[in-house]
Design a protein around this motif. Structure first.
Motif, PDB file in Angstrom:
ATOM      1  N   UNK A  88       0.836  -1.203   0.000  1.00  0.00           N
ATOM      2  CA  UNK A  88       0.000   0.000   0.000  1.00  0.00           C
ATOM      3  C   UNK A  88       0.871   1.253   0.000  1.00  0.00           C
ATOM      4  N   UNK A  89       1.999   1.194   0.692  1.00  0.00           N
ATOM      5  CA  UNK A  89       2.924   2.340   0.701  1.00  0.00           C
ATOM      6  C   UNK A  89       3.408   2.676  -0.702  1.00  0.00           C
ATOM      7  N   UNK A  90       3.704   1.655  -1.483  1.00  0.00           N
ATOM      8  CA  UNK A  90       4.155   1.871  -2.868  1.00  0.00           C
ATOM      9  C   UNK A  90       3.049   2.548  -3.683  1.00  0.00           C
ATOM     10  N   UNK A  91       1.821   2.100  -3.454  1.00  0.00           N
ATOM     11  CA  UNK A  91       0.667   2.708  -4.134  1.00  0.00           C
ATOM     12  C   UNK A  91       0.485   4.176  -3.726  1.00  0.00           C
ATOM     13  N   UNK A  92       0.537   4.433  -2.417  1.00  0.00           N
ATOM     14  CA  UNK A  92       0.267   5.797  -1.930  1.00  0.00           C
ATOM     15  C   UNK A  92       1.311   6.790  -2.459  1.00  0.00           C
ATOM     16  N   UNK A  93       2.579   6.417  -2.366  1.00  0.00           N
ATOM     17  CA  UNK A  93       3.630   7.358  -2.796  1.00  0.00           C
ATOM     18  C   UNK A  93       3.600   7.531  -4.316  1.00  0.00           C
ATOM     19  N   UNK A  94       3.392   6.419  -5.034  1.00  0.00           N
ATOM     20  CA  UNK A  94       3.352   6.524  -6.501  1.00  0.00           C
ATOM     21  C   UNK A  94       2.220   7.435  -6.952  1.00  0.00           C
ATOM     22  N   UNK A  95       1.064   7.273  -6.301  1.00  0.00           N
ATOM     23  CA  UNK A  95      -0.087   8.072  -6.712  1.00  0.00           C
ATOM     24  C   UNK A  95       0.180   9.561  -6.519  1.00  0.00           C
ATOM     25  N   UNK A  96       0.799   9.898  -5.397  1.00  0.00           N
ATOM     26  CA  UNK A  96       1.087  11.312  -5.104  1.00  0.00           C
ATOM     27  C   UNK A  96       2.121  11.883  -6.081  1.00  0.00           C
ATOM     28  N   UNK A  97       3.136  11.068  -6.412  1.00  0.00           N
ATOM     29  CA  UNK A  97       4.256  11.591  -7.202  1.00  0.00           C
ATOM     30  C   UNK A  97       3.974  11.499  -8.705  1.00  0.00           C
ATOM     31  N   UNK A  98       3.283  10.449  -9.134  1.00  0.00           N
ATOM     32  CA  UNK A  98       3.102  10.229 -10.587  1.00  0.00           C
ATOM     33  C   UNK A  98       2.248  11.315 -11.230  1.00  0.00           C
ATOM     34  N   UNK A  99       1.359  11.939 -10.460  1.00  0.00           N
ATOM     35  CA  UNK A  99       0.464  12.938 -11.053  1.00  0.00           C
ATOM     36  C   UNK A  99       1.268  14.051 -11.734  1.00  0.00           C
ATOM     37  N   UNK A 100       2.309  14.544 -11.040  1.00  0.00           N
ATOM     38  CA  UNK A 100       3.082  15.635 -11.640  1.00  0.00           C
ATOM     39  C   UNK A 100       3.976  15.129 -12.766  1.00  0.00           C
ATOM     40  N   UNK A 101       4.380  13.849 -12.698  1.00  0.00           N
ATOM     41  CA  UNK A 101       5.166  13.280 -13.812  1.00  0.00           C
ATOM     42  C   UNK A 101       4.311  13.223 -15.065  1.00  0.00           C
ATOM     43  N   UNK A 102       3.079  12.767 -14.909  1.00  0.00           N
ATOM     44  CA  UNK A 102       2.166  12.665 -16.058  1.00  0.00           C
ATOM     45  C   UNK A 102       1.943  14.050 -16.649  1.00  0.00           C
ATOM     46  N   UNK A 103       1.770  15.025 -15.776  1.00  0.00           N
ATOM     47  CA  UNK A 103       1.560  16.399 -16.240  1.00  0.00           C
ATOM     48  C   UNK A 103       2.753  16.890 -17.053  1.00  0.00           C
ATOM     49  N   UNK A 104       3.973  16.507 -16.602  1.00  0.00           N
ATOM     50  CA  UNK A 104       5.192  16.942 -17.292  1.00  0.00           C
ATOM     51  C   UNK A 104       5.499  16.072 -18.515  1.00  0.00           C
ATOM     52  N   UNK A 105       4.818  14.921 -18.623  1.00  0.00           N
ATOM     53  CA  UNK A 105       5.067  14.026 -19.764  1.00  0.00           C
ATOM     54  C   UNK A 105       6.358  13.241 -19.643  1.00  0.00           C
ATOM     55  N   UNK A 106       6.883  13.135 -18.422  1.00  0.00           N
ATOM     56  CA  UNK A 106       8.138  12.392 -18.226  1.00  0.00           C
ATOM     57  C   UNK A 106       8.237  11.905 -16.783  1.00  0.00           C
ATOM     58  N   UNK A 107       8.657  10.675 -16.627  1.00  0.00           N
ATOM     59  CA  UNK A 107       8.919  10.189 -15.272  1.00  0.00           C
ATOM     60  C   UNK A 107       9.431   8.759 -15.284  1.00  0.00           C
ATOM     61  N   UNK A 108      10.122   8.414 -14.204  1.00  0.00           N
ATOM     62  CA  UNK A 108      10.670   7.059 -14.037  1.00  0.00           C
ATOM     63  C   UNK A 108      10.332   6.601 -12.614  1.00  0.00           C
ATOM     64  N   UNK A 109       9.650   5.462 -12.524  1.00  0.00           N
ATOM     65  CA  UNK A 109       9.323   4.906 -11.210  1.00  0.00           C
ATOM     66  C   UNK A 109       9.923   3.504 -11.132  1.00  0.00           C
ATOM     67  N   UNK A 110      10.622   3.200 -10.042  1.00  0.00           N
ATOM     68  CA  UNK A 110      11.136   1.843  -9.830  1.00  0.00           C
ATOM     69  C   UNK A 110      10.711   1.380  -8.440  1.00  0.00           C
ATOM     70  N   UNK A 111      10.110   0.198  -8.383  1.00  0.00           N
ATOM     71  CA  UNK A 111       9.526  -0.315  -7.140  1.00  0.00           C
ATOM     72  C   UNK A 111      10.302  -1.514  -6.607  1.00  0.00           C
TER      73      UNK A 111
END
Ligand SMILES: NC(=O)c1ccc[n+]([C@@H]2O[C@H](COP(=O)([O-])OP(=O)(O)OC[C@H]3O[C@@H](n4cnc5c(N)ncnc54)[C@H](O)[C@@H]3O)[C@@H](O)[C@H]2O)c1
Length: 253
Positions: free
Chosen positions: A118-141
């Motif tokens: 759940x921690x991975x989900x919560x942090x990803x959700x908070x951080x990915x929104x701005x990555x999507x907005x910028x059109x770039x991001x890298x997430x590793x779990x």
């Protein structure tokens, strides 16, 4: 790195000998600004100061509990205010537990599932929104070989289940975010020489864990950190939804 300096957020990067700390250092060495989120806010702040001094990059370490959306929001907001745009996220915070199935309480199941998955989900959700907005991001779990081979290393049923949940999460999120320029991958280490097992392991067990590995030793935190740093690099843009094994041959398939 591109010419614009980006920030990588690393969760679980406070513990001195941990994989998160080694990953934060490796990312800083490669030019990232680094934001650290950990339960232990003082140790997170100290890690960030050390990294800033050693590598000459902006760094901020803040307290945050990955299981609590408000705490995560406050921590990410503090990092966003202080550091350059966030382009990378390494979800590394986690706990293990060797408890056998019939001894596992619902409370322990929930604790292991919540912090890891759940921690991975919560942090990803908070951080990915701005990555999507910028059109770039890298997430590793952070997953584990336990998710793939059904334990057999140290962690028991709840740990293997939580780390397997992270694989499903990674794959589905990679598919959903693929068109947005955000990649999502998972890392599945075998046994790594850190303090995570300190409370419930013994020197004999640690020796056995090493002996069971074809390369004859545990991974170093730096070896796993190098893989995270690669997956967050601009070069890794065509890798998504993948699981990266790093287990010294302990699971070959
Ligand atoms: N060490 C291994 O053999 C191994 C193998 C496979 C996977 N892993 C995974 O790697 C990750 C890091 O493990 P490590 O060995 O470096 O352990 P570690 O105990 O050294 O580090 C874990 C860090 O996570 C932090 N943390 C724990 N709960 C948190 C929470 N709720 N919110 C924020 N931070 C929290 C801790 O304070 C600590 O700094 C874990 O997810 C673990 O399951 C470890």
């Amino acid at each position: 790195m591109s010419t614009e300096q980006l920030t990588a957020i690393v969760t679980g990067a406070a513990s001195q000998r941990g994989i998160g700390r080694a990953t934060a250092r490796k990312l800083a060495q490669q030019g990232w600004a680094v934001g650290i989120i950990d339960l232990d806010g003082d140790a997170a702040a100290a890690a960030a100061s050390e990294i800033a001094a050693e590598f000459g990059v902006p760094a901020l370490g803040v307290a945050g509990n990955v299981t609590d959306p408000d705490s995560v929001d406050a921590a990410v907001t503090a990092i966003e205010r202080a550091l350059p745009r966030v382009g990378g996220l390494a979800n590394i915070a986690g706990i293990t537990s060797p408890t056998r199935f019939f001894e596992t309480t619902l409370e322990e199941w929930n604790r292991v599932m919540t912090i890891n998955a759940t921690g991975t989900y919560i942090v990803s959700k908070r951080v990915a929104a701005s990555m999507v907005e910028a059109g770039y991001g890298r997430i590793a779990n952070m997953s584990s070989v336990s998710a793939i081979r059904g334990g057999g290393v140290f962690g028991g049923v709840p740990y293997s289940a939580a780390k397997a949940a992270i694989l499903g999460f990674t794959r589905a999120l990679a598919r959903e975010l693929g068109p947005t320029g955000v990649t999502v991958n998972a890392v599945a280490p075998g046994v790594v020489s850190t303090d995570i097992r300190a409370a419930s392991s013994t020197p004999e067990l640690e020796e056995k864990l090493s002996a069971d590995v074809p390369v004859g030793r545990q991974a170093t935190a730096d070896e796993v950190a190098a893989l995270f740093a690669f997956l967050l690099s601009p070069d890794a843009g065509y890798l998504t939804g993948a699981t990266y094994d790093i287990n010294g041959g302990s699971h070959i398939y």
